[in-house]
Design a protein around this motif. Structure first.
Motif, short mmCIF file in Angstrom:
data_model
loop_
_atom_site.label_atom_id
_atom_site.label_comp_id
_atom_site.label_asym_id
_atom_site.label_seq_id
_atom_site.Cartn_x
_atom_site.Cartn_y
_atom_site.Cartn_z
N PRO A 199 0.19 25.07 -28.10
CA PRO A 199 -1.22 25.52 -28.03
C PRO A 199 -2.05 24.56 -28.80
O PRO A 199 -3.06 24.12 -28.57
CB PRO A 199 -1.14 26.87 -28.76
N GLY A 200 -1.74 24.16 -30.06
CA GLY A 200 -2.38 23.20 -30.87
C GLY A 200 -2.47 21.84 -29.98
O GLY A 200 -3.66 21.23 -29.97
N TYR A 201 -1.38 21.45 -29.40
CA TYR A 201 -1.38 20.32 -28.83
C TYR A 201 -2.34 20.25 -27.48
O TYR A 201 -2.99 19.34 -27.17
CB TYR A 201 -0.17 19.70 -28.37
N LEU A 202 -2.42 21.51 -26.87
CA LEU A 202 -3.20 21.74 -25.62
C LEU A 202 -4.63 21.52 -26.41
O LEU A 202 -5.30 21.22 -25.62
CB LEU A 202 -2.89 22.97 -25.02
N ALA A 203 -5.04 22.14 -27.29
CA ALA A 203 -6.26 22.20 -27.91
C ALA A 203 -6.82 20.62 -28.00
O ALA A 203 -7.70 20.11 -27.79
CB ALA A 203 -6.35 22.99 -28.89
N ILE A 204 -5.92 19.56 -28.72
CA ILE A 204 -5.99 18.40 -28.89
C ILE A 204 -6.29 17.79 -27.39
O ILE A 204 -7.12 16.69 -27.60
CB ILE A 204 -4.81 17.85 -29.62
N TYR A 205 -5.37 17.95 -26.74
CA TYR A 205 -5.59 17.43 -25.24
C TYR A 205 -6.89 17.69 -24.73
O TYR A 205 -7.52 16.74 -24.04
CB TYR A 205 -4.53 17.86 -24.23
N SER A 206 -7.36 19.14 -24.63
CA SER A 206 -8.65 19.36 -24.19
C SER A 206 -9.79 18.61 -24.88
O SER A 206 -10.88 18.15 -24.23
CB SER A 206 -8.85 20.87 -24.34
#
Length: 524
Positions: free
Chosen positions: A299-306
């Protein structure tokens, strides 16, 4: 487990990092190196405008400052950054003092290349810094504060995966306005097929590590998880999200995911579980428990990606001249300040920064630091473009008089003119024209321009960008070979620096040679 493996794993684990200011200075060094390289090529290096001369210049300005800063001069990282920048800036100002009047016209009439070289520079520098760090960390000359932090802290190597995610996000179809909203089933089917190479690479790395009894940092991802599995999972998650939510909401998605993930970490006991497992003692039982860091950090990396997609959409907006790009740079600087302020507040009052948890503090640190690197690369390209324009387009003293030359709309049109050879050479060989999507990109589906036939002298940054995934894989393989051929833990500082420089020299030279021959290594 051999005694040496046990000692080596202890050597690279249990660290608490350094300050975020020092990490910011460290990641700025190669960006400042891009500026220094441009200054040399623009003004004093006509004699270096050869294949071998360019490679040597690239290595000295883009690689060596970082190598020295993380080894022999690691106590002076901030000073090193300032010295390189001040020297380059003073040289730039001195050699341009006769062209000040032309600069205001350059700002109004010149524009960046359509390929936006600064984005290619950033993506290549992330790869280059990763290649340096993964080997240097195994030597005592590399300060432990720059290694990955164990649980909390600003570790120098904690930026790696986050920077890769941003590098892929800013050139993704969503960021470039090429995302096509299709049925979820169709997108998931395409995504699963795209994940197969990443899963195979992850499985191959897992088997190689276990078969060779290679040292591991278990708390980085877990017992079986690794970088490639994280990218595959991120690819799947981002596909799901952008199948149901419009890409225009990427900033909102990033904020929502970050907030929800931090709530789970802080109030639902997720932080305690990631650090201590089901048993509360750190013992790992079962697949989820064994790989909790890798799985639950998604989830943290998904946030960074977004956030990276939102940043990419901003960068790919059409701008008419350098003034517009300077306005964009001001906005990016505000983003850096905002992310830093949020990060500092969260670090002090919510939860300390943690790569292992991929918490909100970590997300804003990575986004802010990545945006800072992009900003520095952008400013370097603006300065170099402005200097080329001023030197190659003389402006009459009376602004009411007609221009002596017709100003082309785009800076690359200017390069077709006869004139300053080193300036022409600089942009032709480092403009990122042959840049291709990384095969480990989370969502990039455009076909690469591997069929390009134009000759190239092989700028290092262009060479890395052209075969980005293979460069990363080769760096990992060469790092493994070095570790299996010598006991890096016991190497002297002199030996360590020689080995690191030799490794990077060979690695960079191989990929520059591949680029010169237009050899493209993507096979799927």
């Amino acid at each position: 487990m051999s005694q040496y493996k046990f000692e080596h794993e202890k050597f690279v684990t249990g660290h608490n990092g350094t300050t975020f200011q020092e990490i910011g200075a460290l990641t700025s060094i190669p960006c400042v190196g891009c500026f220094a390289r441009g200054v040399v090529l623009l003004f004093v290096a006509d004699g270096l405008a050869t294949k071998n001369g360019l490679f040597l210049l690239d290595f000295l300005t883009l690689v060596m400052p970082s190598v020295i800063s993380v080894t022999l001069m690691s106590d002076f990282i901030i000073h090193n950054t300032l010295i390189i920048f001040i020297f380059s800036a003073l040289t730039y100002i001195y050699l341009n003092k006769k062209n000040v009047r032309e600069y205001r016209y350059a700002l109004q009439r010149a524009n960046l290349q359509d390929q936006k070289a600064f984005i290619s520079w950033y993506r290549s520098l992330v790869n280059l810094m990763t290649a340096l760090a993964i080997l240097a960390v195994d030597f005592p000359v590399f300060p432990r504060r720059l290694a990955k932090s164990e649980t909390y802290g600003f570790g120098g190597m904690d930026n790696g995966v986050g920077f890769f995610v941003i590098a892929n996000a800013i050139v993704s179809p969503e960021a470039r306005g090429k995302h096509i909203q299709r049925p979820i089933y169709t997108q998931l089917k395409h995504c699963v097929v795209g994940c197969v190479p990443l899963l195979l690479l992850g499985l191959g790395r897992l088997l190689a590590v276990k078969a060779t009894d290679y040292h591991e940092h278990i708390t980085e991802y877990g017992v079986h998880w690794n970088f490639f599995f994280t990218l595959a999972a991120l690819k799947l998650m981002s596909t799901l999200v952008f199948s149901v939510v419009n890409v225009d909401k990427s900033l909102v998605i990033g904020l929502a995911v970050t907030t929800m993930h931090q709530i789970l970490l802080s109030t639902c006991g997720l932080s305690h579980y990631i650090m201590h497992g089901f048993s509360g003692t750190g013992i790992r039982t079962g697949i989820l428990d064994a790989n909790r860091e890798g799985i639950l950090s998604i989830p943290g990396y998904l946030a960074i990606y977004s956030f990276g997609v939102a940043l990419g959409r901003f960068l790919f907006q059409k701008r008419e001249n350098l003034i517009a790009w300077l306005d964009a740079a001001k906005s990016m600087f505000c983003v850096v300040l905002a992310c830093t302020a949020v990060m500092v507040t969260l670090h002090a009052y919510v939860e300390q920064v943690s790569r292992r948890l991929a918490n909100a503090t970590f997300v804003f640190w990575i986004v802010g630091n990545g945006c800072l690197m992009l900003l520095e690369c952008l400013l370097a390209e603006i300065a170099i473009t402005c200097a080329k324009w001023a030197r190659e387009n003389h402006q009459p003293a009376d602004p009411q008089q007609p221009l002596q030359q017709t100003y082309p709309k785009h800076s690359h049109e200017m390069l077709a003119r006869p004139g300053l050879h080193s300036s022409n050479f600089l942009v032709q060989n480092c403009k990122g024209e042959a840049e291709v999507p990384d095969t480990h990109s989370a969502r990039d589906t455009d076909k690469p321009r591997a069929e390009a036939k134009h000759p190239t002298n092989g700028c290092l940054l262009d060479a890395i960008s052209y075969n980005a995934l293979m460069f990363f894989l080769a760096a990992n393989v060469m790092t493994g070979l070095v570790n299996m051929s010598m006991r890096t833990m016991y190497a002297s500082n002199t030996t360590a620096v020689i080995v690191i420089i030799s490794y990077l020299f060979v690695l960079c030279l191989v990929f520059v040679m591949l680029r010169r021959k237009n050899v493209y290594t993507k096979i799927w």
